[in-house]
Design a protein around this motif. Sequence first.
Motif, PDB file in Angstrom:
ATOM      1  N   ALA A   1       0.833  -1.211   0.000  1.00 25.98           N
ATOM      2  CA  ALA A   1       0.000   0.000   0.000  1.00 25.98           C
ATOM      3  C   ALA A   1       0.867   1.260   0.000  1.00 25.98           C
ATOM      4  O   ALA A   1       0.585   2.226  -0.716  1.00 25.98           O
ATOM      5  N   MET A   2       1.943   1.242   0.796  1.00 25.04           N
ATOM      6  CA  MET A   2       2.751   2.463   0.917  1.00 25.04           C
ATOM      7  C   MET A   2       3.566   2.749  -0.348  1.00 25.04           C
ATOM      8  O   MET A   2       3.890   3.893  -0.636  1.00 25.04           O
ATOM      9  N   ARG A   3       3.885   1.701  -1.120  1.00 27.56           N
ATOM     10  CA  ARG A   3       4.524   1.945  -2.421  1.00 27.56           C
ATOM     11  C   ARG A   3       3.607   2.824  -3.282  1.00 27.56           C
ATOM     12  O   ARG A   3       4.055   3.728  -3.959  1.00 27.56           O
ATOM     13  N   ARG A   4       2.317   2.520  -3.245  1.00 24.65           N
ATOM     14  CA  ARG A   4       1.372   3.295  -4.056  1.00 24.65           C
ATOM     15  C   ARG A   4       1.234   4.724  -3.502  1.00 24.65           C
ATOM     16  O   ARG A   4       1.180   5.683  -4.255  1.00 24.65           O
ATOM     17  N   VAL A   5       1.213   4.842  -2.181  1.00 28.26           N
ATOM     18  CA  VAL A   5       1.102   6.178  -1.575  1.00 28.26           C
ATOM     19  C   VAL A   5       2.326   7.028  -1.947  1.00 28.26           C
ATOM     20  O   VAL A   5       2.209   8.200  -2.326  1.00 28.26           O
ATOM     21  N   PHE A   6       3.493   6.425  -1.815  1.00 26.95           N
ATOM     22  CA  PHE A   6       4.754   7.107  -2.151  1.00 26.95           C
ATOM     23  C   PHE A   6       4.699   7.593  -3.604  1.00 26.95           C
ATOM     24  O   PHE A   6       5.047   8.739  -3.924  1.00 26.95           O
ATOM     25  N   TYR A   7       4.244   6.719  -4.471  1.00 27.28           N
ATOM     26  CA  TYR A   7       4.145   7.021  -5.903  1.00 27.28           C
ATOM     27  C   TYR A   7       3.128   8.145  -6.130  1.00 27.28           C
ATOM     28  O   TYR A   7       3.313   9.012  -6.985  1.00 27.28           O
ATOM     29  N   CYS A   8       2.041   8.148  -5.357  1.00 22.45           N
ATOM     30  CA  CYS A   8       1.037   9.220  -5.477  1.00 22.45           C
ATOM     31  C   CYS A   8       1.682  10.583  -5.214  1.00 22.45           C
ATOM     32  O   CYS A   8       1.370  11.572  -5.888  1.00 22.45           O
TER      33      CYS A   8
ATOM     34  N   ASP B   1       8.777  13.066   0.726  1.00 18.85           N
ATOM     35  CA  ASP B   1       9.749  13.233   1.812  1.00 18.85           C
ATOM     36  C   ASP B   1       9.417  12.316   2.991  1.00 18.85           C
ATOM     37  O   ASP B   1      10.304  11.783   3.655  1.00 18.85           O
ATOM     38  N   LEU B   2       8.130  12.112   3.221  1.00 17.59           N
ATOM     39  CA  LEU B   2       7.668  11.295   4.350  1.00 17.59           C
ATOM     40  C   LEU B   2       8.171   9.849   4.241  1.00 17.59           C
ATOM     41  O   LEU B   2       8.584   9.242   5.222  1.00 17.59           O
ATOM     42  N   PHE B   3       8.141   9.310   3.028  1.00 11.43           N
ATOM     43  CA  PHE B   3       8.556   7.913   2.841  1.00 11.43           C
ATOM     44  C   PHE B   3       9.987   7.784   2.319  1.00 11.43           C
ATOM     45  O   PHE B   3      10.572   6.711   2.399  1.00 11.43           O
ATOM     46  N   GLY B   4      10.515   8.874   1.754  1.00 14.34           N
ATOM     47  CA  GLY B   4      11.821   8.779   1.105  1.00 14.34           C
ATOM     48  C   GLY B   4      12.920   9.561   1.788  1.00 14.34           C
ATOM     49  O   GLY B   4      14.033   9.625   1.281  1.00 14.34           O
TER      50      GLY B   4
ATOM     51  N   GLY C   1      12.264  -5.451  -1.167  1.00 14.46           N
ATOM     52  CA  GLY C   1      11.596  -6.117  -0.050  1.00 14.46           C
ATOM     53  C   GLY C   1      10.691  -5.182   0.733  1.00 14.46           C
ATOM     54  O   GLY C   1       9.989  -5.629   1.636  1.00 14.46           O
ATOM     55  N   GLY C   2      10.675  -3.898   0.421  1.00 16.58           N
ATOM     56  CA  GLY C   2       9.783  -2.973   1.138  1.00 16.58           C
ATOM     57  C   GLY C   2      10.346  -1.578   1.227  1.00 16.58           C
ATOM     58  O   GLY C   2      10.757  -0.986   0.231  1.00 16.58           O
ATOM     59  N   PHE C   3      10.368  -1.054   2.465  1.00 16.28           N
ATOM     60  CA  PHE C   3      10.919   0.283   2.739  1.00 16.28           C
ATOM     61  C   PHE C   3      11.975   0.161   3.843  1.00 16.28           C
ATOM     62  O   PHE C   3      11.930  -0.750   4.655  1.00 16.28           O
ATOM     63  N   HIS C   4      12.883   1.139   3.874  1.00 16.53           N
ATOM     64  CA  HIS C   4      13.871   1.155   4.951  1.00 16.53           C
ATOM     65  C   HIS C   4      13.239   1.509   6.297  1.00 16.53           C
ATOM     66  O   HIS C   4      13.717   1.084   7.349  1.00 16.53           O
ATOM     67  N   GLY C   5      12.192   2.326   6.272  1.00 18.91           N
ATOM     68  CA  GLY C   5      11.579   2.738   7.530  1.00 18.91           C
ATOM     69  C   GLY C   5      10.103   3.032   7.336  1.00 18.91           C
ATOM     70  O   GLY C   5       9.612   3.068   6.207  1.00 18.91           O
ATOM     71  N   ALA C   6       9.397   3.220   8.445  1.00 18.61           N
ATOM     72  CA  ALA C   6       7.963   3.523   8.389  1.00 18.61           C
ATOM     73  C   ALA C   6       7.705   4.833   9.139  1.00 18.61           C
ATOM     74  O   ALA C   6       8.172   5.000  10.264  1.00 18.61           O
ATOM     75  N   PRO C   7       6.965   5.764   8.527  1.00 18.29           N
ATOM     76  CA  PRO C   7       6.631   7.006   9.233  1.00 18.29           C
ATOM     77  C   PRO C   7       5.763   6.728  10.457  1.00 18.29           C
ATOM     78  O   PRO C   7       5.041   5.731  10.505  1.00 18.29           O
TER      79      PRO C   7
END
Lengths: 433, 150
Positions: free
Chosen positions: A96-103, A154-157, A169-175
């Motif tokens: 889900a967060m990949r899509r949010v990041f992309y948004c 910026d929030l995810f990256g 495999g995902g993200f380095h961290g979670a907000p």
Amino acid sequence: MSERRRSVAIHVPVLTRVEGEGALDLRIDNGEIVQLRLRIFEPPRFFEKFLEGRSYTEIPDMVARICGICPVAYQATAAQALERLFGVELGPWARAMRRVFYCGEWIQSHSLHIHLLAAPDFFGCNSVIELARIAPQEVRRGLRIQALGNELMDLFGARSVHPVGIRVGGFHGAPSVERIGDIRDKLRAALPEAEALIRWAAGIAVPQDDQDFVCVAMRHPLDYAIECGDIGASDGLHIGAEAYDEHFAECHEPHSTALFSSYRQRPYLVGPLARLNLNHERLPPRIKALLAATGLVLPSRNLFHSLLARAVEILLALHEALRLLDGYRVPDSPWVPVAPRAGVATGCTEAPRGLLWHRYEMDADGCVVSARIVPPTSQNQARIEEDLRLSLLDFGLDRPDEALRLHCEKVIRNYDPCISCATHFLRMKVERT
Amino acid sequence: MSGVRILGIGSPSGDDQAGWLVVDALLAGGLDDIDIDKLDRPGASLIPMLENAAWVILIDAMQGSGRVGGIQRFDRKDWPDYRHGLSSHGFGVLAALSLARELGSLPPRLDLYGIEIGSTNPGEDAAAVIAAAAQQLARRIADELPRTGR
């Protein structure tokens, strides 16, 4: 009617309000176009070569450097390709967060293009600075929307330019929940602004145009495809990313450092209008209703509707980010473990400017043997030249030189070409005797 | 509304860190009640940072106007007209300030300083002459700040 035929040579040495460095050469002899070239002279950047020998762990951060405007597209596509090869199944949070990041990237890139690059053309302005004199509220709104997109990235990256959030495999961290709560308030507040943007974009007078072209975009059974899906075309093609090479070809032209793509020996369109034409049925009902109220009939064969398509996709991205952040929880782990394996990885996503395709040949240690990246601007380059030719004929070749030049620039900017992304190393064949 | 806001613009590329070095020097000197930040090529996002402040001090690197390490202060009347078309790749400080002027977003007082730079190789430190110029400019700015803002 005048029978006068004239010869015109128009050279636009540096195209402005596009990303990167390109030029246009147009020659008209006796009322006929004898030369029309979108010349991309920005030096090749060797990115695919840089990737060779690098570990899969480095790839997302390296490819993010290809573009300052759409780094998430490069990161997400590379990660998707490698995860598919390695047999990695993302958890629901990361998916889900990949899509949010992309948004976030769609919001900032589209708003930047609408307000800073494209809209001035339709108001007779040379730049957004001139546009701000006649439409200050709209420019301010555009800057606010762009800043919100940057904030989401910026929030995810960790930063909005060349972010470093995605790992294979995902993200380095979670907000944190608090930060997500804050951004959700801002996203919600931006909805009426994005709706007003659509109404404004729909009210901009654009040239009437009707061209026959094939649209290519990703398709998803449920969603308006962004970060996952198959590849579809308006002629009925429906393939997985791994079959891209069987249907699409790239070739070099001497006047460009970018590759030219073709589909069934013809140019084709990727980008917001291609996506909207193919996927408008996947829009949420509220956006569908708003779009219907603008009077835009889909599929559209007028490329000048691309600006409105971008505005629609901004609202979609806001909706999607809000939907996916509803009930947000910090996951136990934002990534899953990855074990590399040898093979060929392919992946594709919808960058703001259109379909982005990656292919990596990997060795057993998870290092790149070879890489190939096909950005949207390469795919649109032949279509831009075809559009220019048709648009000029429709516009009238007997128009004053300055009017022809401005019209050509308007047509090119409409595609939001990212020339920096598109430049490639020219393959050389050396013959020695 | 904030009182004074100081923004040092730069990038991690050799002498292009000049604006950041001025911020570092000001912070090392101790400042209270001052809104101070380093920015990395902010583009159009500079505009909201000019709002809601009575006095903004901007420091950036510049090239082509004299000896390396030279400091210049530009008044609004000194800004050249921005007539080029823009790409986001080329949306620099002058473009952002020109757009902010059209939008009525400039603060009541804006001081724009430039430090003339030489080499901008990624990952390299700034030259000693740039570091010295940054210290000098930081002292000059600190001397101008109201006493309550130090």
